[in-house]
Write a protein that holds these residues in place. Structure first.
Motif, PDB file in Angstrom:
ATOM      1  N   ARG A 112      34.550  34.378  39.879  1.00  0.00           N
ATOM      2  CA  ARG A 112      35.117  33.958  41.242  1.00  0.00           C
ATOM      3  C   ARG A 112      35.749  35.476  41.719  1.00  0.00           C
ATOM      4  N   ALA A 113      36.362  36.269  40.806  1.00  0.00           N
ATOM      5  CA  ALA A 113      37.065  37.318  40.984  1.00  0.00           C
ATOM      6  C   ALA A 113      35.967  38.485  41.490  1.00  0.00           C
ATOM      7  N   ALA A 114      34.957  38.592  41.161  1.00  0.00           N
ATOM      8  CA  ALA A 114      33.706  39.564  41.396  1.00  0.00           C
ATOM      9  C   ALA A 114      33.374  39.021  42.972  1.00  0.00           C
ATOM     10  N   LYS A 115      33.329  37.655  43.357  1.00  0.00           N
ATOM     11  CA  LYS A 115      33.129  37.240  44.675  1.00  0.00           C
ATOM     12  C   LYS A 115      34.089  37.878  45.720  1.00  0.00           C
ATOM     13  N   GLU A 116      35.584  37.438  45.096  1.00  0.00           N
ATOM     14  CA  GLU A 116      36.534  38.052  46.049  1.00  0.00           C
ATOM     15  C   GLU A 116      36.706  39.527  46.278  1.00  0.00           C
ATOM     16  N   ARG A 117      36.270  40.210  45.159  1.00  0.00           N
ATOM     17  CA  ARG A 117      36.412  41.585  45.390  1.00  0.00           C
ATOM     18  C   ARG A 117      35.200  42.091  46.352  1.00  0.00           C
ATOM     19  N   ARG A 118      34.149  41.467  46.198  1.00  0.00           N
ATOM     20  CA  ARG A 118      33.051  41.925  47.241  1.00  0.00           C
ATOM     21  C   ARG A 118      33.388  41.501  48.725  1.00  0.00           C
ATOM     22  N   LEU A 119      34.130  40.292  48.801  1.00  0.00           N
ATOM     23  CA  LEU A 119      34.292  39.930  50.328  1.00  0.00           C
ATOM     24  C   LEU A 119      35.430  40.785  50.684  1.00  0.00           C
ATOM     25  N   LYS A 120      36.506  41.248  49.926  1.00  0.00           N
ATOM     26  CA  LYS A 120      37.511  41.897  50.143  1.00  0.00           C
ATOM     27  C   LYS A 120      37.200  43.355  50.858  1.00  0.00           C
ATOM     28  N   GLN A 121      35.988  43.896  50.077  1.00  0.00           N
ATOM     29  CA  GLN A 121      35.463  45.213  50.120  1.00  0.00           C
ATOM     30  C   GLN A 121      34.567  44.989  51.631  1.00  0.00           C
ATOM     31  N   LYS A 122      33.876  43.977  51.718  1.00  0.00           N
ATOM     32  CA  LYS A 122      33.166  43.570  53.294  1.00  0.00           C
ATOM     33  C   LYS A 122      34.216  43.696  54.302  1.00  0.00           C
ATOM     34  N   THR A 123      35.368  43.153  54.165  1.00  0.00           N
ATOM     35  CA  THR A 123      36.354  42.938  55.229  1.00  0.00           C
ATOM     36  C   THR A 123      36.918  44.324  55.581  1.00  0.00           C
ATOM     37  N   GLN A 124      37.185  45.031  54.548  1.00  0.00           N
ATOM     38  CA  GLN A 124      37.697  46.328  54.837  1.00  0.00           C
ATOM     39  C   GLN A 124      36.623  47.320  55.483  1.00  0.00           C
ATOM     40  N   ARG A 125      35.674  47.086  54.994  1.00  0.00           N
ATOM     41  CA  ARG A 125      34.417  48.007  55.592  1.00  0.00           C
ATOM     42  C   ARG A 125      34.186  47.627  57.237  1.00  0.00           C
TER      43      ARG A 125
END
Length: 138
Positions: A112-125
């Motif tokens: 779950r943490a890996a998914k959240e990190r990926r989504l956070k990076q996507k929104t920042q990008r």
């Protein structure tokens, strides 16, 4: 017998070896002495187990011809005996690599943490990219 592992070996009568003249530098010795060894091993006609034959043929090694024959030319050494030993050792390495069963892949899921990190990076990008747009006069 060429010993591959504790439970697998190849009879020497299945391995065809011919002495040929080596190529390259070496002067008179190369020109008059047949010290290189040309080894041929027919995979389909061998006494190897079927699963190892299949893995050998699927290897995609350049030393395996289209009709399933392993061709090795050993000419590293000056003596025929050393080259014969070298050719047999190289054949043993190829067959031993095919004899090892590949590990089965265990399917895993991202945490779950890996998914959240990926989504956070996507929104920042996405924010960074949206800032690159034209500036309006509103």
């Amino acid at each position: 017998m060429l010993k591959i592992s504790s439970s697998l070996d190849i009879p020497l009568d299945e391995i065809e070896m011919h002495a040929v003249r080596a190529q390259g530098a070496g002067g008179q010795n190369v020109n008059k002495v047949a010290s290189a060894i040309h080894l041929r091993f027919d995979i389909p006609a061998s006494s190897l187990p079927e699963e190892i034959k299949a893995r050998l043929l699927a290897l995609g090694d350049q030393r395996i011809s289209s009709d399933g024959v392993i061709v090795i030319k050993a000419q590293r050494f000056r003596t025929q005996e050393k080259n014969r030993t070298d050719a047999l050792e190289r054949l043993r390495e190829i067959v031993a690599a095919a004899a090892r069963r590949p590990k089965k892949r265990v399917a895993t899921k991202p945490s779950r943490a890996a998914k959240e990190r990926r989504l956070k990076q996507k929104t920042q990008r996405a924010q960074i990219k949206s800032m690159r747009g034209k500036v309006s006069d509103h």
